[in-house]
Design an enzyme around this catalytic site. Structure first.
Site, PDB file in Angstrom:
ATOM      1  N   PRO A   2       0.601  -1.197  -0.104  1.00  0.00           N
ATOM      2  CG  PRO A   2      -0.043  -1.133   2.066  1.00  0.00           C
ATOM      3  CD  PRO A   2       0.669  -1.964   1.346  1.00  0.00           C
ATOM      4  CD  GLU A   3       1.343   3.492  -4.412  1.00  0.00           C
ATOM      5  OE1 GLU A   3       1.546   5.539  -4.737  1.00  0.00           O
ATOM      6  OE2 GLU A   3       1.454   2.977  -5.298  1.00  0.00           O
ATOM      7  CG  HIS A  92      -0.270 -17.009   3.670  1.00  0.00           C
ATOM      8  ND1 HIS A  92       1.118 -17.058   3.781  1.00  0.00           N
ATOM      9  CD2 HIS A  92      -1.425 -16.879   2.769  1.00  0.00           C
ATOM     10  CE1 HIS A  92       0.599 -17.758   2.517  1.00  0.00           C
ATOM     11  NE2 HIS A  92      -0.463 -17.849   2.154  1.00  0.00           N
ATOM     12  NE  ARG A 111       5.528 -10.821  -2.866  1.00  0.00           N
ATOM     13  CZ  ARG A 111       5.874  -9.838  -3.815  1.00  0.00           C
ATOM     14  NH1 ARG A 111       4.472  -9.809  -4.665  1.00  0.00           N
ATOM     15  NH2 ARG A 111       6.414  -9.678  -4.594  1.00  0.00           N
ATOM     16  NE  ARG A 153      17.909  11.707  -7.207  1.00  0.00           N
ATOM     17  CZ  ARG A 153      17.062  11.350  -6.418  1.00  0.00           C
ATOM     18  NH1 ARG A 153      16.360  11.838  -5.506  1.00  0.00           N
ATOM     19  NH2 ARG A 153      16.809   9.820  -6.463  1.00  0.00           N
TER      20      ARG A 153
END
Length: 281
Positions: A2-3, A92, A111, A153
């Site tokens: 998630p963000e 899980h 994961r 950058r």
């Protein structure tokens, strides 16, 4: 995933569900989830502690359990769910926190990339938190300060925005959406983005994140909030996940390219490709 919007949605949901409750027991089924301290010390530090509040920094959840801070990074597919202790455990489920009202806070991670730390104020923070950039809604983050950050950058603008040391909390979905909204091609070199474009980009980032938070995040794969519910912002996405479909603005097909190993979605008409770097730069 998630963000930031998903983590913020989880924070808000868990704040309603577990703040004020005491952790009565901790069960760790997968020791490698616990980054610091040892599993035994992790359990000892949390048992008997009241959850005072829950904060967020970028994609990290910060549970305040004085005198400690319990730090959780969900990574790819980490999930928190509050459930009755009598409810069967989902596969899980790696860490379980028994709460004073009889419910359980369960951490599930297919994961197994998520991490947890429990720290005193004198112990070092995880590296990702030490080096994290400003929050997107920080009033000190202005078009000019963003321009100065980007101007250092030469990598592609999308690559730089995904770097958590630039701005905290952005990930693949919302960078694609913000770049589309601001009309910036994802391959444009960050140091070629003008200050005026930075102003548009910052507005777009904040707008996209605000709308995503209001919609409860985006359920693209496995994301659910603390109530086990899916988000709804995936219904509002302009480019992400829409490869081959017509652009809502100009009608041209949405393109999908690879950048740094990630799928990247754009409209080449609405995001003209000028002054770009190569995908591997």
């Amino acid at each position: 995933m998630p963000e930031l919007p998903e983590v913020e949605t989880i924070r808000r949901g868990l704040s309603q569900l577990i703040v004020g409750k005491t952790i009565e027991r901790v069960l760790v089924n997968l020791p490698r989830i616990i980054r610091y301290p040892s599993v035994g010390s992790f359990e000892e530090r949390l048992v008997g502690r009241r959850i005072e509040s829950i904060d967020r920094r970028g994609k990290y959840l910060l549970f305040n359990v004085a005198p400690y801070t319990w730090i959780s990074h969900l990574r790819m597919e980490g999930q928190y769910r509050v459930a009755p202790a009598s409810e069967p455990m989902a596969p899980h489920t790696h860490v379980v926190f028994g709460l004073s009202d009889g419910a359980e806070l369960r951490y599930r991670d297919v994961r197994q990339f998520g991490t947890m730390d429990v720290l005193t104020k004198d112990e070092p923070l995880p590296t990702g938190l030490v080096n994290i950039g400003p929050e997107p809604f920080d009033p000190l983050l202005t078009a000019q300060s963003l321009y100065l950050r980007l101007h250092k950058r030469s990598s592609a603008i999308k690559t730089v925005l995904l770097d958590q040391t630039c701005i905290a909390g952005l990930g693949n979905i919302y960078v694609d959406e913000a770049l589309f909204s601001s009309g910036i091609h994802p391959l444009v070199s960050a140091n070629q983005v003008s200050e005026a474009q930075c102003a548009s980009l910052l507005v777009a980032i904040r707008d996209v994140l605000t709308r995503a938070i209001e919609a409860g995040g985006s359920s693209i794969r496995t994301y659910v909030n603390g109530y086990g519910r899916h988000g709804g912002f995936q219904m509002q996405l302009s480019v992400y996940g829409r490869a081959g479909e017509p652009c809502f603005v100009c009608g041209q097909p949405i393109e999908k390219i690879r950048l740094g190993g990630r799928g990247t979605h754009l409209c080449s008409a609405c995001q003209p490709r000028t002054a770009v770097v190569t995908a591997g730069a």
